[in-house]
Design an enzyme around this catalytic site. Sequence first.
Site, PDB file in Angstrom:
ATOM      1  N   LYS A  24      -8.207   3.528   2.300  1.00  0.00           N
ATOM      2  CA  LYS A  24      -7.367   4.712   2.059  1.00  0.00           C
ATOM      3  C   LYS A  24      -7.703   5.425   0.758  1.00  0.00           C
ATOM      4  O   LYS A  24      -7.984   6.628   0.754  1.00  0.00           O
ATOM      5  CB  LYS A  24      -5.881   4.356   2.008  1.00  0.00           C
ATOM      6  CG  LYS A  24      -5.338   3.514   3.093  1.00  0.00           C
ATOM      7  CD  LYS A  24      -5.266   4.197   4.411  1.00  0.00           C
ATOM      8  CE  LYS A  24      -4.785   3.181   5.425  1.00  0.00           C
ATOM      9  NZ  LYS A  24      -5.487   1.861   5.322  1.00  0.00           N
ATOM     10  N   SER A  33     -14.833  24.747 -28.331  1.00  0.00           N
ATOM     11  CA  SER A  33     -14.978  23.510 -29.096  1.00  0.00           C
ATOM     12  C   SER A  33     -13.899  23.471 -30.166  1.00  0.00           C
ATOM     13  O   SER A  33     -13.558  24.502 -30.749  1.00  0.00           O
ATOM     14  CB  SER A  33     -16.362  23.471 -29.741  1.00  0.00           C
ATOM     15  OG  SER A  33     -16.358  22.603 -30.863  1.00  0.00           O
ATOM     16  N   ASN A  93     -18.135  26.487 -23.502  1.00  0.00           N
ATOM     17  CA  ASN A  93     -18.749  25.407 -22.720  1.00  0.00           C
ATOM     18  C   ASN A  93     -18.444  25.524 -21.223  1.00  0.00           C
ATOM     19  O   ASN A  93     -17.329  25.869 -20.846  1.00  0.00           O
ATOM     20  CB  ASN A  93     -18.255  24.053 -23.237  1.00  0.00           C
ATOM     21  CG  ASN A  93     -18.667  23.813 -24.676  1.00  0.00           C
ATOM     22  OD1 ASN A  93     -19.746  24.229 -25.099  1.00  0.00           O
ATOM     23  ND2 ASN A  93     -17.800  23.159 -25.432  1.00  0.00           N
ATOM     24  N   GLU A 153     -19.619  21.348 -15.346  1.00  0.00           N
ATOM     25  CA  GLU A 153     -19.972  19.975 -15.723  1.00  0.00           C
ATOM     26  C   GLU A 153     -19.097  18.970 -15.001  1.00  0.00           C
ATOM     27  O   GLU A 153     -19.561  17.898 -14.592  1.00  0.00           O
ATOM     28  CB  GLU A 153     -19.843  19.803 -17.235  1.00  0.00           C
ATOM     29  CG  GLU A 153     -20.927  20.558 -17.993  1.00  0.00           C
ATOM     30  CD  GLU A 153     -20.658  20.596 -19.487  1.00  0.00           C
ATOM     31  OE1 GLU A 153     -21.585  20.370 -20.252  1.00  0.00           O
ATOM     32  OE2 GLU A 153     -19.504  20.862 -19.889  1.00  0.00           O
ATOM     33  N   LYS A 195     -18.558  28.119 -29.749  1.00  0.00           N
ATOM     34  CA  LYS A 195     -18.906  27.491 -28.470  1.00  0.00           C
ATOM     35  C   LYS A 195     -18.121  28.044 -27.293  1.00  0.00           C
ATOM     36  O   LYS A 195     -16.936  28.334 -27.374  1.00  0.00           O
ATOM     37  CB  LYS A 195     -18.667  25.982 -28.538  1.00  0.00           C
ATOM     38  CG  LYS A 195     -19.624  25.214 -29.416  1.00  0.00           C
ATOM     39  CD  LYS A 195     -21.078  25.307 -28.971  1.00  0.00           C
ATOM     40  CE  LYS A 195     -21.339  24.557 -27.686  1.00  0.00           C
ATOM     41  NZ  LYS A 195     -21.202  23.101 -27.864  1.00  0.00           N
ATOM     42  N   TYR A 210      -9.289  -6.651  12.758  1.00  0.00           N
ATOM     43  CA  TYR A 210      -8.695  -6.151  11.520  1.00  0.00           C
ATOM     44  C   TYR A 210      -8.687  -7.220  10.424  1.00  0.00           C
ATOM     45  O   TYR A 210      -8.408  -8.392  10.690  1.00  0.00           O
ATOM     46  CB  TYR A 210      -7.254  -5.670  11.760  1.00  0.00           C
ATOM     47  CG  TYR A 210      -6.601  -5.159  10.493  1.00  0.00           C
ATOM     48  CD1 TYR A 210      -6.782  -3.853  10.074  1.00  0.00           C
ATOM     49  CD2 TYR A 210      -5.833  -6.015   9.688  1.00  0.00           C
ATOM     50  CE1 TYR A 210      -6.215  -3.398   8.893  1.00  0.00           C
ATOM     51  CE2 TYR A 210      -5.266  -5.564   8.504  1.00  0.00           C
ATOM     52  CZ  TYR A 210      -5.461  -4.254   8.113  1.00  0.00           C
ATOM     53  OH  TYR A 210      -4.907  -3.803   6.945  1.00  0.00           O
ATOM     54  N   THR A 249     -40.213  26.013  -9.985  1.00  0.00           N
ATOM     55  CA  THR A 249     -40.513  24.675  -9.485  1.00  0.00           C
ATOM     56  C   THR A 249     -40.870  23.867 -10.717  1.00  0.00           C
ATOM     57  O   THR A 249     -41.456  24.420 -11.662  1.00  0.00           O
ATOM     58  CB  THR A 249     -41.682  24.667  -8.476  1.00  0.00           C
ATOM     59  OG1 THR A 249     -42.869  25.071  -9.148  1.00  0.00           O
ATOM     60  CG2 THR A 249     -41.437  25.597  -7.298  1.00  0.00           C
ATOM     61  N   HIS A 250     -40.505  22.611 -10.722  1.00  0.00           N
ATOM     62  CA  HIS A 250     -40.689  21.757 -11.913  1.00  0.00           C
ATOM     63  C   HIS A 250     -40.031  22.363 -13.141  1.00  0.00           C
ATOM     64  O   HIS A 250     -40.482  22.144 -14.259  1.00  0.00           O
ATOM     65  CB  HIS A 250     -42.174  21.518 -12.217  1.00  0.00           C
ATOM     66  CG  HIS A 250     -42.976  21.118 -11.024  1.00  0.00           C
ATOM     67  ND1 HIS A 250     -43.144  19.814 -10.625  1.00  0.00           N
ATOM     68  CD2 HIS A 250     -43.640  21.876 -10.096  1.00  0.00           C
ATOM     69  CE1 HIS A 250     -43.893  19.777  -9.535  1.00  0.00           C
ATOM     70  NE2 HIS A 250     -44.199  21.019  -9.181  1.00  0.00           N
ATOM     71  N   ASN A 274      -2.039  -2.394  13.169  1.00  0.00           N
ATOM     72  CA  ASN A 274      -3.505  -2.251  13.160  1.00  0.00           C
ATOM     73  C   ASN A 274      -3.960  -1.009  13.923  1.00  0.00           C
ATOM     74  O   ASN A 274      -4.818  -0.273  13.455  1.00  0.00           O
ATOM     75  CB  ASN A 274      -4.163  -3.504  13.727  1.00  0.00           C
ATOM     76  CG  ASN A 274      -3.854  -4.733  12.892  1.00  0.00           C
ATOM     77  OD1 ASN A 274      -3.302  -4.606  11.800  1.00  0.00           O
ATOM     78  ND2 ASN A 274      -4.180  -5.908  13.394  1.00  0.00           N
ATOM     79  N   GLN A 299      -7.579  -2.156   4.133  1.00  0.00           N
ATOM     80  CA  GLN A 299      -6.597  -1.316   3.450  1.00  0.00           C
ATOM     81  C   GLN A 299      -7.258  -0.535   2.303  1.00  0.00           C
ATOM     82  O   GLN A 299      -6.741   0.493   1.871  1.00  0.00           O
ATOM     83  CB  GLN A 299      -5.465  -2.207   2.923  1.00  0.00           C
ATOM     84  CG  GLN A 299      -4.364  -1.474   2.208  1.00  0.00           C
ATOM     85  CD  GLN A 299      -3.133  -2.339   2.025  1.00  0.00           C
ATOM     86  OE1 GLN A 299      -2.392  -2.567   2.970  1.00  0.00           O
ATOM     87  NE2 GLN A 299      -2.923  -2.840   0.832  1.00  0.00           N
ATOM     88  N   SER A 351       0.818  -1.212   0.000  1.00  0.00           N
ATOM     89  CA  SER A 351       0.000   0.000   0.000  1.00  0.00           C
ATOM     90  C   SER A 351       0.852   1.264   0.000  1.00  0.00           C
ATOM     91  O   SER A 351       0.318   2.371  -0.002  1.00  0.00           O
ATOM     92  CB  SER A 351      -0.934   0.001   1.221  1.00  0.00           C
ATOM     93  OG  SER A 351      -0.190  -0.178   2.404  1.00  0.00           O
TER      94      SER A 351
END
Length: 487
Positions: free
Chosen positions: A355, A307, A315, A320, A313, A347, A185-186, A140, A352, A52
Amino acid sequence: MLAGPDHGFRPNLYHPLEQAVLNRKTMTDSKNLWGGRFTGKPDETFAAFNNSFGFDKRLFGADVRASIAHANGLENAGVLTDKETAAITAGLRKLLENAGADKSFFDGSEAEDVHSFIESKLVAIIGETGKKLHTGRSRNDQVATAFRLWLRDEIRGISGDVKTLQKALIAAAERHKDAVLPGYTHMQRAQPVLWAHWCLAYFEMLARDLERLDEVTARVNILPLGSAALAGASFDIDREAVAQELGFQGVSKNSLDAVSDRDFAIEFAGSCSLIMVHLSRLAEDLIIYATAEFGFITLSDAVSTGSSLMPQKKNPDALELIRGKAGRVFGHQTALLATLKGLPLAYNKDMQEDKEAVFDCVDTVKTCVNVATIVIDNLTVNEALTLEAATKGYLNATELADYLVKKGVSFRTAHDAVGRIILDAINQGKELDELTHEDFAKVSSDIGDDVFESLSLEKTLASKSQTGGTSPIMVESALAEAKKRID
Ligand code: ARG
C-alpha cells in the site's frame, strides 16, 4: 488431506483454554475480526506494527463501494434477503456520506485495518445484520479488490494530469514558435533545433507514458472478489455481475493467483518510474538552461527560491525536487519487486507493504507532474540568447558535409574535408560563414560560392524535413497533430 505416509501423528486440536473460547456464545466482544480463537491480547507494540489503518484508510471509499457490490452479489446468490441487503447497502452509503461530511470520521479508531473499520462502523449503524456482509469473502480478496478499484481511479487522475502537462508543452512551444536553440549530444553543441521540437520531444515521452498507464489499467481492472481467502467462495455469487457493477473489465481466473499477486502494483510503479525518468530529464534540461552560463530560459519566481545567505540567488528548487523525487519512486518499484519475489502462495502479510509504496508513487507522480506543468506554463525562452548559441560553435558543420555530398563527394571524404575546414576556422577564431571562399577552396575545389547560402540557420533547419525532423514545416505539422491527439 493429501495422500501420504501416515506417521501416526494426531495433533491435539484445541488447548482447553481455546476450547473454552470456542464455546463462548458470541465473538462480538472481540475488537478485531479474528479474536474468537484467541485467549490473549496482542502486544501493543505488535498491534501498532500490524495495524494498517493509519494508511489503508485511503481505500475506504473503494472498499465501501466493493462491499455494496458484494452485498448485492450475496442477495442474488440467495444468501441475504432483500431487506438485509437494503439495510447493509443503506448503511454503507451512510458511511460514505459520514466520511465526506465529518473531518474527524477516521480519528481515534483502533481498527486493525480499513476493512475491520468499515465492518465495525456498519454494525454500529445497522446492528447484527451488518455482520452478515463478510459472508463468502475474506480480507484477502477484499483488499485486492479495494486496492485495484482505488488504483484504477487514481490512474485515471494521473493520466488527466499528464495530459495537462502535455498541453502546457504545446502552449510553451507556441509561445516561442520561432525560437531556435542548440541541440546537444554529449552535452556538446551538435545541431540547431526548434524550441518547439524540444517541447514535442517531451510530449512524445509523456504520450508513451499514457499508453503504458492504459495498458496497466487493463490488468488492474480485474475483479479478485469471489476468490475468498485463497480457494474461492462457497456461495454461488455471480462474479461477472459484481465485476460489472464495479466497472471491472473481467474477473480473475484463479483464486490463489488473485489474492496473492501484486504484479499490477509493480507494473504501475514501473510506469510511474518511467514518468519520473522523463520528468527528471526535463528538469535536468531546464536546470541547465536556466544557468547564467546558458541563459536560455528564465524560470518564474513562482517556482524558484532564494538563498538565505546569497541575495543574488534564484534557485530552481521545483525542478531539483522533481529530479530528486524520481529516486524514491524507483525505490518503491524495487521494494515491491523484493517484497513479492520470495512469497509462497497465497496471501502473506508481507503484502500489506504494497500500500504505502503504491500510495507514495501516486502522490509523488501527481505532484511532480503538476509542478512540472506550472514550471512550463511560466517559463520564458530568451530567444536572442538561444539564437546566438545556435549560430555559434559550428552547428552547421554537418550542413557543409551534406553540401559536398550533394556535389558528388562521398560522405566520408566530405566529413574529413569539413573537419579540416573547422580546424582552420577555430584557428582563425571564426564561424564557418565568416570564412572566405578561398578558405573553403583551399580544402575542397568542390565548394563554390553557393556554399554560404546552405550554411545559413534557415537552410540548416529547413533541410531536416523528414517525419520527426526539426524543420519548421515538420514541427508545425507535428504540433497540429499533437493537439489533435490530445483532444
Ligand atoms: N491489511 C491487510 C493488507 O493490506 C488486509 C488483508 C489482511 N488479510 C489477512 N489475512 N490478515 O494486506
